[in-house]
Design a protein around this motif. Sequence first.
Motif, PDB file in Angstrom:
ATOM      1  N   ASN A 117     -14.025 -29.781  -8.456  1.00  0.00           N
ATOM      2  CA  ASN A 117     -13.738 -30.272  -9.806  1.00  0.00           C
ATOM      3  C   ASN A 117     -12.674 -31.379  -9.817  1.00  0.00           C
ATOM      4  N   LEU A 118     -12.045 -31.612  -8.666  1.00  0.00           N
ATOM      5  CA  LEU A 118     -11.063 -32.687  -8.558  1.00  0.00           C
ATOM      6  C   LEU A 118     -11.772 -33.983  -8.189  1.00  0.00           C
ATOM      7  N   ASP A 119     -11.381 -35.065  -8.803  1.00  0.00           N
ATOM      8  CA  ASP A 119     -12.085 -36.337  -8.638  1.00  0.00           C
ATOM      9  C   ASP A 119     -11.528 -37.130  -7.449  1.00  0.00           C
ATOM     10  N   ALA A 120     -12.342 -37.220  -6.385  1.00  0.00           N
ATOM     11  CA  ALA A 120     -12.020 -38.060  -5.222  1.00  0.00           C
ATOM     12  C   ALA A 120     -10.748 -37.605  -4.502  1.00  0.00           C
ATOM     13  N   TRP A 121     -10.537 -36.294  -4.412  1.00  0.00           N
ATOM     14  CA  TRP A 121      -9.353 -35.753  -3.738  1.00  0.00           C
ATOM     15  C   TRP A 121      -9.665 -35.392  -2.291  1.00  0.00           C
ATOM     16  N   SER A 122      -8.601 -35.252  -1.498  1.00  0.00           N
ATOM     17  CA  SER A 122      -8.692 -34.719  -0.138  1.00  0.00           C
ATOM     18  C   SER A 122      -8.058 -33.332  -0.129  1.00  0.00           C
ATOM     19  N   MET A 123      -8.527 -32.473   0.772  1.00  0.00           N
ATOM     20  CA  MET A 123      -7.959 -31.126   0.861  1.00  0.00           C
ATOM     21  C   MET A 123      -7.717 -30.763   2.320  1.00  0.00           C
ATOM     22  N   TYR A 124      -6.518 -30.260   2.597  1.00  0.00           N
ATOM     23  CA  TYR A 124      -6.127 -29.843   3.938  1.00  0.00           C
ATOM     24  C   TYR A 124      -5.582 -28.421   3.830  1.00  0.00           C
ATOM     25  N   LEU A 125      -6.202 -27.511   4.573  1.00  0.00           N
ATOM     26  CA  LEU A 125      -5.693 -26.139   4.500  1.00  0.00           C
ATOM     27  C   LEU A 125      -5.667 -25.491   5.876  1.00  0.00           C
TER      28      LEU A 125
END
Length: 388
Positions: free
Chosen positions: A331-339
């Motif tokens: 649902n986030l627009d053009a985001w990156s995710m690092y976990l």
Amino acid sequence: MKTIELIAPCHFGLESVLKREIQDLGYEISQVEDGRVTFIGDMEAVSYANIFLRSAERILLKVGCVHAETFDELFERTKEIPWENYIPKNGKFWVTKATSIKSRLFSPSDIQSIMKKAMVERLKKVYGVSWFEEDGSEYPLRVFFMKDEAVIGIDTTGMSLHKRGYRLLQSKAPLSETLAAALIMLTPWKGDRILVDPFCGSGTFPIEAAMMAANIAPGMNRSFISESWDNLIPKRCWYDALDEARENIDDKAEVDIQGYDIDGDVVKSARENARAAGVEHMIHFQQRPVSELRHPKKYGFVITNPPYGERLEEKASLPALYREIGESYRNLDAWSMYLITSYEDAEKYIGRKADKNRKIYNGMIKTYFYQFMGPRPPKIKRSEEKSC
């Protein structure tokens, strides 16, 4: 100043981050191995490395390498090292830690005992004494055995460098400050980009990010065991490093850093930690579940350490939790995710294969740093300069 070698241990898998940090400080790398980076500097480098490095666990002054397959060999080779160049007559010295991998000498306690005896024998002759009071400064040693080769260093740090001094309160499973900083540095995040941690716990990711954005040196608010080594490190080295650290701080850095957690008490703890670090004004903490992760802007970063489910009773809830993470991320627009997580089905329930996956050991736990990369923001065009 005389050139020396310094050893900086780090988390396995993050040697490249530490190497880059050391080079940015202006020091030459002499060797990179699993879990540590060795570099060349002078005694001033001891103070700068301890105060400025974010991803190192500690800084060791390398005093020698010895080959030993028997305890007799270890005793003789240790005795040959010029300990008087490092340890004064009233110095307190001991082998605080010995590790051994694929070596004939594998008992840490025996290694520690033999080396201490060898050091005493040499220093007794050099200083002409039969007994050491050991009531002066402390010089703890660390020894790394690998295939019968031992690297010996004197610990200049004392308490591990992850002890920044700001974490007054912590959650049940905190991420160390050094690991959090290294993971942030593995991403393209910079202070002008949004950063959200929806499982902020003690606030380590947001606090370390804010310290980077404000250029706050991680070790400027704590002490180090080698500060009292007047025989080796002039006091001005510490004063110069601290002065530079203070001058570099950017109090007016504008950032959008947010930390959420479902537990209100944990959020309060994170705020207290941020206040102790001097970055409370830079971070917005809020009690909120990951299902409510929202942000109107584009090109932000989620950097987080979600629950691993290490306890059996927690594992059953992980599929639903990681589905929520995936839904919120989409649902986030053009985001990156690092976990970072030890949960091996993370990608399955997030609903997308990570663009990159890096294996990292968090203590004794094998974890994975999943990297889901969003598009880069468009470059801002500079307006053409007007002709004169």
